[in-house]
Scaffold this active site. Structure first.
Site, PDB file in Angstrom:
ATOM      1  N   THR A  35      18.983 -11.886  22.336  1.00 15.13           N
ATOM      2  CA  THR A  35      19.269 -11.212  23.590  1.00 15.13           C
ATOM      3  C   THR A  35      17.954 -10.730  24.190  1.00 15.13           C
ATOM      4  OG1 THR A  35      20.270  -9.218  24.516  1.00 15.13           O
ATOM      5  CG2 THR A  35      19.988  -9.222  22.147  1.00 15.13           C
ATOM      6  N   GLU A  88      25.393  -7.583  21.600  1.00 21.46           N
ATOM      7  CA  GLU A  88      25.411  -6.841  20.334  1.00 21.46           C
ATOM      8  C   GLU A  88      26.828  -6.562  19.833  1.00 21.46           C
ATOM      9  OE1 GLU A  88      23.478  -6.376  22.831  1.00 21.46           O
ATOM     10  OE2 GLU A  88      21.453  -5.791  22.235  1.00 21.46           O
ATOM     11  N   LYS A  98      17.533   7.008  40.798  1.00 21.82           N
ATOM     12  CA  LYS A  98      17.367   8.468  40.837  1.00 21.82           C
ATOM     13  C   LYS A  98      16.669   8.830  42.134  1.00 21.82           C
ATOM     14  CE  LYS A  98      17.219   7.802  36.057  1.00 21.82           C
ATOM     15  NZ  LYS A  98      16.799   6.439  35.784  1.00 21.82           N
ATOM     16  N   TRP A 120      21.815  10.972  41.081  1.00 17.14           N
ATOM     17  CA  TRP A 120      21.884   9.699  40.363  1.00 17.14           C
ATOM     18  C   TRP A 120      22.876   8.823  41.090  1.00 17.14           C
ATOM     19  CZ3 TRP A 120      21.095   9.211  34.507  1.00 17.14           C
ATOM     20  CH2 TRP A 120      19.985   9.982  34.116  1.00 17.14           C
TER      21      TRP A 120
HETATM   22  P1  AMP Z   1      24.565  -9.076  27.566  1.00 16.60           P
HETATM   23  O1  AMP Z   1      24.181  -8.463  26.305  1.00 16.60           O
HETATM   24  O2  AMP Z   1      23.512  -9.890  28.218  1.00 16.60           O
HETATM   25  O3  AMP Z   1      25.846  -9.838  27.443  1.00 16.60           O
HETATM   26  O4  AMP Z   1      24.836  -7.896  28.619  1.00 16.60           O
HETATM   27  C1  AMP Z   1      25.676  -6.823  28.332  1.00 16.60           C
HETATM   28  C2  AMP Z   1      25.690  -5.882  29.481  1.00 16.60           C
HETATM   29  O5  AMP Z   1      26.407  -6.420  30.590  1.00 16.60           O
HETATM   30  C3  AMP Z   1      26.384  -4.574  29.205  1.00 16.60           C
HETATM   31  O6  AMP Z   1      25.556  -3.686  28.486  1.00 16.60           O
HETATM   32  C4  AMP Z   1      26.686  -4.079  30.619  1.00 16.60           C
HETATM   33  O7  AMP Z   1      25.553  -3.478  31.218  1.00 16.60           O
HETATM   34  C5  AMP Z   1      26.995  -5.363  31.349  1.00 16.60           C
HETATM   35  N1  AMP Z   1      28.456  -5.567  31.430  1.00 16.60           N
HETATM   36  C6  AMP Z   1      29.236  -6.309  30.641  1.00 16.60           C
HETATM   37  N2  AMP Z   1      30.523  -6.249  31.029  1.00 16.60           N
HETATM   38  C7  AMP Z   1      30.578  -5.424  32.097  1.00 16.60           C
HETATM   39  C8  AMP Z   1      31.622  -4.915  32.947  1.00 16.60           C
HETATM   40  N3  AMP Z   1      32.883  -5.271  32.805  1.00 16.60           N
HETATM   41  N4  AMP Z   1      31.265  -4.051  33.917  1.00 16.60           N
HETATM   42  C9  AMP Z   1      29.986  -3.672  34.109  1.00 16.60           C
HETATM   43  N5  AMP Z   1      28.971  -4.121  33.352  1.00 16.60           N
HETATM   44  C10 AMP Z   1      29.252  -4.973  32.355  1.00 16.60           C
END
Ligand code: AMP
Length: 560
Positions: A189, A336, A446, A451
């Site tokens: 990742t 993760e 910010k 925020w």
């Molecule tokens: P990744 O590890 O690249 O799959 O990214 C994960 C991140 O995607 C999470 O920590 C969130 O910030 C974002 N994410 C995943 N699902 C959602 C959702 N339903 N709404 C908003 N953000 C999301």
């Protein structure tokens, strides 16, 4: 420790390890003739899948792959990838699903870091592989995956071509039992800084994740998404968190599965139509691409259920998909977390609400699935109330979360500070248990002591008829600390300036949905917004690009 009653098993009692092989064996019990389809190239039934997995296990074993080795795959979504997702872990090895959209330097880093010993390379990536081959430190052999008539390629230490090797191998393999805590999969990742980090999942975790996903998607009425008669096609790449684990779920349930190769929106629509696909999952930008495809114009996608995750689902996209007959359901997770954590759910009370209220809850991250615990904490790790108002970092516990980063113990313990997995997302939890992701901690803007959620702003801006795509980031401002900056892609034939955007946002400020400081003072109109390797808005790059534009501000199209 509580003095509970633990009874030793009877002599000879089978101690059942949760292994991936169990998932493969159950699918064909339901419908033996259901097909696994690869583009217009190949289709076969479940007994053939089981046989091909055994053949692949024999090929790998004969090539010297041993339990504990890491075997990497560089491929687009295919039946071969599905076979690898089973055969490699089933012989006790670890499958490294390489993110082929990373830069060559990053791919090289991940392959050396993961200690890949064998690599299966699609013919499309031969050039890429050759470019990094000289710097790979652990790879011993390669294997070619190809749809082309030419069954060889200039790959170092090539053991052969996949189909030819499978054809020559025995269709039987006695898959041994082993410890369910053995690592089965790994992938990397990319964060905002530093090298990609390796996450990993064990057999036990993947089996439990599969059971969790099928329970959430198959049994909870307001989101009944998946049953044995559905036709599944992934639109989240298999290298991205194992296509969210759905190939394991689909195989366990014996669904018809359709693998589209490299994603081309026009071809995806064609496959959807031809194979009668009813269930998919993707990130919002990919859905947007699909809806913009020529083949999608005038098409009614009635009956297609799509889970949207990986980024926030905006109301505008939800409505646009609904108008085309697609039922969208939001879900939340991250690399993760295996990934599924939560899925939109409407309880009886919400179901009785207005259509508008129901939509509000269908686009939120939803309710944590069975076995998942979610809480929010402040910067000192104190738990905050689930009152729908208090915002804090979302922290999680579930039996399928990565338990660290490979060979990075320090980063692993930061991830798990206080015994909870820290998501890096700001969220609220309400009394119904609904998670509402407010923003990534790094992306919150910010400004003047307030925020502002970039996700909120994107949602509201995307409701303007002229806006096809939007990304909002905070940019440094000497007076306010940061100010929101919006990057817009407009629909064909529309114009929009910062003043009109301000007019559009004003009512939301007046109704108290938005702080007045949230109105972007600068916007840029672009033809494309930078995306990450998995198709999400690339806010890291956008920030860099904006700084460059600021240095040469003639490209700003609109400023208040
Ligand atoms: P990744 O590890 O690249 O799959 O990214 C994960 C991140 O995607 C999470 O920590 C969130 O910030 C974002 N994410 C995943 N699902 C959602 C959702 N339903 N709404 C908003 N953000 C999301």
């Amino acid at each position: 420790m509580l003095q509970t009653r633990v009874i030793p098993p009877a002599e000879g009692a089978y101690q059942y390890p949760l292994l991936i092989k169990r998932l493969l064996m159950s699918g064909s019990r339901y419908e033996k003739t259901r097909e696994i389809v690869y583009r217009d190239q190949l289709r076969y039934s479940y007994p053939t899948l089981i046989e091909r997995v055994a053949r692949l296990a024999n090929v790998l074993t004969a090539a010297g792959v041993k339990a504990g080795d890491t075997v990497a795959v560089m491929d687009w979504d295919s039946h071969r990838y599905l076979e690898c997702m089973f055969a490699i872990p089933m012989i006790g090895a670890v499958i490294h699903t390489i993110n082929v959209r990373l830069s060559p330097e990053q791919i090289l880093y991940t392959m050396n870091h993961a200690e890949d010993r064998f690599v299966l390379v699609n013919s499309e990536f031969v050039g890429l592989y050759q470019a990094i081959a000289g710097h790979l430190t652990t790879v011993e052999q390669t294997l070619l995956l190809t749809d082309l008539p030419e069954k060889t390629a200039d790959l170092p230490n090539l053991m052969g071509e996949y189909e030819q090797l499978l054809a020559a191998a025995s269709p039987e393999y006695a898959f041994e039992d082993f410890d369910e805590n053995s690592v089965a999969t790994t992938f990397y990742t990319t964060g905002t800084t530093g090298n990609p980090k390796g996450v990993y999942f064990t057999h036990r975790q993947l089996v439990l994740h599969t059971m969790g996903v099928s329970t959430i998607m198959g049994s909870i009425d307001s989101v009944r998404l998946l049953g044995t008669s559905d036709v599944y096609m992934p639109i989240t790449p298999m290298f991205h968190v194992h296509a969210w684990g759905l190939p394991y779920v689909a195989t366990m349930l014996g669904l018809k599965q359709v693998y589209p190769g490299r994603y081309d929106p026009e071809y995806l629509v064609e496959l959807w139509r031809k194979e009668k696909v009813s269930f998919s999952h993707c990130v919002p930008t990919i859905l947007q691409m699909l809806l913009n495809a020529k083949a999608a114009q005038g098409t009614d996608f009635g009956g297609w259920k799509i889970v949207i995750g990986g980024s926030a689902l905006t109301r505008a996209l939800y409505e646009a998909a609904k108008a085309k007959g697609i039922q969208l359901t939001a879900a939340y997770g991250m690399s993760e977390t295996g990934p599924l954590v939560s899925c939109a759910h409407l309880n009886d009370e919400l179901m009785a609400g207005t259509e508008d209220e129901r939509t509000t809850y269908r686009i939120k991250a939803g309710v944590p699935g069975p076995l998942v615990e979610a809480a929010i904490v402040d910067a000192d790790g104190n738990f905050l109330p689930a009152d729908g108002e208090s915002q804090g970092e979302l922290v999680l516990r579930a039996p399928w979360l990565t338990e660290g980063y490979f060979k990075e113990p320090q980063k692993g313990s930061e991830l798990w500070a206080g015994g909870w997995l820290h998501t890096g997302d700001v969220a609220t939890l309400d009394s119904m248990g609904v998670i509402d992701i407010r923003d990534r901690i790094k992306d919150v803007i910010k400004t003047g002591g307030e925020w502002i959620s970039s996700l909120d702003l994107e949602d509201l801006i995307s409701r303007h008829a002229a806006v096809r795509e939007v990304a909002v980031v905070g940019i440094a401002d000497p007076q306010w600390g940061e100010r929101p900056f919006a990057l817009l892609v407009l629909r064909e034939g529309y114009v929009l300036g910062a003043k009109e955007l301000k007019e559009h946002l004003k009512p939301f400020v007046e109704q108290g949905h938005l702080s007045k400081w949230a109105i972007p003072s600068q916007i840029a109109l672009v033809t494309e917004i930078p995306k990450t390797s998995v198709g999400k808005l690339d806010k890291k790059r956008i920030r860099v690009d904006i700084t460059e534009w600021q240095a040469n501000n003639s490209t700003f199209l609109s400023t208040l």
